[in-house]
Structure formats: structure tokens, C-alpha cells
Design an enzyme around this catalytic site. Structure first.
Site, PDB file in Angstrom:
ATOM      1  N   LEU A  33       0.874  -0.835   0.489  1.00  0.00           N
ATOM      2  CA  LEU A  33       0.194  -0.075   0.286  1.00  0.00           C
ATOM      3  C   LEU A  33       1.298   1.574   0.171  1.00  0.00           C
ATOM      4  O   LEU A  33       1.554   1.382   0.524  1.00  0.00           O
ATOM      5  CB  LEU A  33      -0.932  -0.164   1.538  1.00  0.00           C
ATOM      6  CG  LEU A  33      -1.588  -1.501   1.345  1.00  0.00           C
ATOM      7  CD1 LEU A  33      -2.993  -1.259   2.541  1.00  0.00           C
ATOM      8  CD2 LEU A  33      -2.768  -1.215  -0.331  1.00  0.00           C
ATOM      9  N   HIS A  37      -3.586   4.005  -2.148  1.00  0.00           N
ATOM     10  CA  HIS A  37      -4.521   3.516  -0.972  1.00  0.00           C
ATOM     11  C   HIS A  37      -4.881   4.132  -0.775  1.00  0.00           C
ATOM     12  O   HIS A  37      -5.889   4.016   0.007  1.00  0.00           O
ATOM     13  CB  HIS A  37      -4.273   2.308  -0.939  1.00  0.00           C
ATOM     14  CG  HIS A  37      -3.608   1.350  -2.050  1.00  0.00           C
ATOM     15  ND1 HIS A  37      -2.598   1.199  -2.856  1.00  0.00           N
ATOM     16  CD2 HIS A  37      -4.018   0.140  -3.217  1.00  0.00           C
ATOM     17  CE1 HIS A  37      -1.621  -0.068  -3.606  1.00  0.00           C
ATOM     18  NE2 HIS A  37      -2.783  -0.386  -3.972  1.00  0.00           N
TER      19      HIS A  37
END
Ligand code: PAF
Length: 290
Positions: A33, A37
């Protein structure tokens, strides 16, 4: 934050929230991530109150075994970032857990066909990719039953495929969020982690090319696809990036081939390689996008 290693128990948690009358925002991811995100998680939190995130490097959507193997993975690191971003549930699972009916055999998976927006560009260069995306996204939606699901605009063609899946299922509402960029203009991507410092510098040429194309649209009134893609190709060549495609499409009327007639609306889409790292990006030329 709830953390589940098994999709069925994650699904039970989601059901309990829905039964209690809560709205659930969902962000499907493949992990590794980054700020892009997390911006989806924050938006989901703001709009829905509760947020579920899946982390699953889906083997069904990789058409190169090497790309799948070296895709960055760090579930514990991801879980920490998600807890800080206000996520309520993070879950993962194995292919067998997501598709128990298959007993681990790919030919027994209930594949979902991705439709016409999967044709051309990514669909042409990565055969089977969008079929794998549509299949996992539908399964994730069935498990989570979200009110809204959030996707980044960087994967433009994917957003069209996912909208089609949601139309077929009758839910959720798909929310497409702007591409997050590094200060250099490089679109944030989990694959950026694989770039050397020198490749990262060269990769900025993708955004430079897209901006030049947008300037042609806005300032010169250029509407022909071949003229609009020329500066992108030029920037990629100057930066010694290997071009896979640089093409224009009407974002509201997807065609597998580039339109020949002058465009009324336009998105410029690029895929290129810096060394062995494949990067994609896009920019709306006719309206402000990031
Ligand atoms: O965009 C991604 O990370 C993936 O394609 C998705 C939507 C999580 C499906 O595996």
C-alpha cells in the site's frame, strides 16, 4: 481494526455490519500500500463510516509468472498503515479460500467475462488480465456486499471493467478517485518500489508526455488522436523508456482501436517499461484530472 486471514470470517463480519444497518465502503487492493490506496481508504471512511480493505495478490490477473512472483508483499506493514488510516477490517486469503468451489483447480473457477471495455490496450497486451480482475472483484463484492467500492483512476481501463461487474451484480456504487502522484509527477504505484533511482527519474517522462498532450488539446485545440499521442511517444523515446502503447480513447465510448475521427472527449493512456518494470498512466485531456 479487525484483521482476518480468511475471507469467510471477513464476510461474516461484513454481514453483521450490514444487518446492523451500517454503510460499508470497500477498497480492494493487492497490498504494497502507498498513499494512493490510503487516499481511497480515507475517502471511503468519510463517505461510508466503515471501511473494509482486502489485500490479495490475485494470481488470476497476472499473465507473467515473474511479475506475480516479484509483486511486493508486506501484509503486516499494510495492516499498520491501514489501522492508522482508520480502516475497520483488513482481510486476506488464499486462492483456494476465495474460490473454494475450484478445489484449487483453475478450470473449475467460476470465471467472469469482463465485457467489451476489456478489449484493446491492457486487454490486448495482457491476455486474460481483465478476466482475472473481473473474476476476483465479483467474488470480493459478493463476500463484502459493500455499499460503495473505491478504485484509483490510474487503472483507467480497469475502472470500466469494474463498473461493468457492478452493473451486472446490481451493486455496489463505484467511486473512481484521482491518481495520486509523487512530487515529480510520477503516478503512485506499488510497482514504483521496483524502480532504481535512475529508472524512477526517467519514468517521469510519462507524465511529461501526458501534460504536453493535454496542452495540445487545451491550447492548440488539437483533436486528432495521432497528433495528440506524438508528444508522449517523443518524451518516452527521449527518456529511453520502452513504449508498449500511447493512445487516445473517448472515455465515454470505449473502442478497442484508437478512434480515427477527431475526438470530442479524450483520455490519453500509456504503458511503458523502465527496465523490466511495467508502468501505466493516463490523463483526461478534456477535463481536469490529476
Ligand atoms: O487494482 C488492483 O490492485 C487490482 O486489480 C484489484 C482491483 C485489487 C483486483 O485484484
Amino acid at each position: 481494526m479487525q484483521r482476518r486471514d480468511d475471507p469467510v470470517s471477513a464476510s461474516d463480519w461484513c454481514r453483521a455490519q450490514l444487518v446492523a444497518g451500517r454503510k460499508l465502503g470497500f477498497v480492494p487492493t493487492m497490498g504494497a500500500l502507498h498513499e494512493g490506496h490510503l487516499s481511497l481508504v480515507r475517502r471511503a471512511r468519510a463517505e461510508c463510516g466503515l471501511v473494509a480493505v482486502s489485500v490479495f495478490v490475485n494470481p488470476l490477473q497476472f499473465n507473467e509468472a515473474r511479475d506475480f512472483e516479484r509483486y511486493p508483499r508486506d501484509f503486516d506493514g499494510d495492516a499498520r498503515l491501514l489501522a492508522d488510516a482508520g480502516c475497520d477490517l483488513v482481510f486476506t486469503g488464499t486462492l483456494e479460500q476465495f474460490f473454494p468451489e475450484s478445489g484449487g483447480a483453475r478450470d473449475r473457477i467460476a470465471w467472469r467475462e469482463p465485457g467489451a471495455s476489456a478489449e484493446g490496450l491492457e486487454g490486448a497486451l495482457r491476455p486474460g488480465h481483465f478476466r482475472g480482475v473481473a473474476t476476483i472483484v465479483a467474488r470480493l463484492f459478493e463476500l463484502v456486499r459493500p455499499t460503495r467500492a473505491y478504485f484509483g483512476e490510474k487503472d483507467f481501463q480497469q475502472t470500466l471493467v469494474v463498473r461493468q461487474v457492478a452493473r451486472e451484480l446490481g451493486y455496489p456504487t463505484i467511486v473512481v478517485c484521482p491518481t495520486l502522484r509523487e512530487p515529480s509527477g510520477l503516478a503512485r504505484s506499488s510497482r514504483n518500489e521496483l524502480l532504481s533511482a535512475e529508472q524512477r527519474e526517467r519514468a517521469v517522462a510519462i507524465h511529461r508526455g501526458l501534460l504536453r498532450s493535454r496542452a495540445l488539446w487545451r491550447e492548440d485545440g488539437e483533436r486528432r488522436a495521432d497528433a495528440l499521442r506524438a508528444p508522449i511517444r517523443e518524451e518516452l523515446a527521449l527518456a529511453h523508456l520502452e513504449l508498449e502503447y500511447a493512445e487516445l480513447r473517448d472515455p465515454d465510448d470505449w473502442t478497442s482501436a484508437e478512434p480515427v475521427a477527431p475526438l470530442e472527449r479524450a483520455v490519453a493512456l500509456v504503458a511503458a517499461r523502465a527496465g523490466s518494470v511495467r508502468l501505466i498512466d493516463n490523463l483526461r485531456l478534456d477535463e481536469s484530472s490529476s
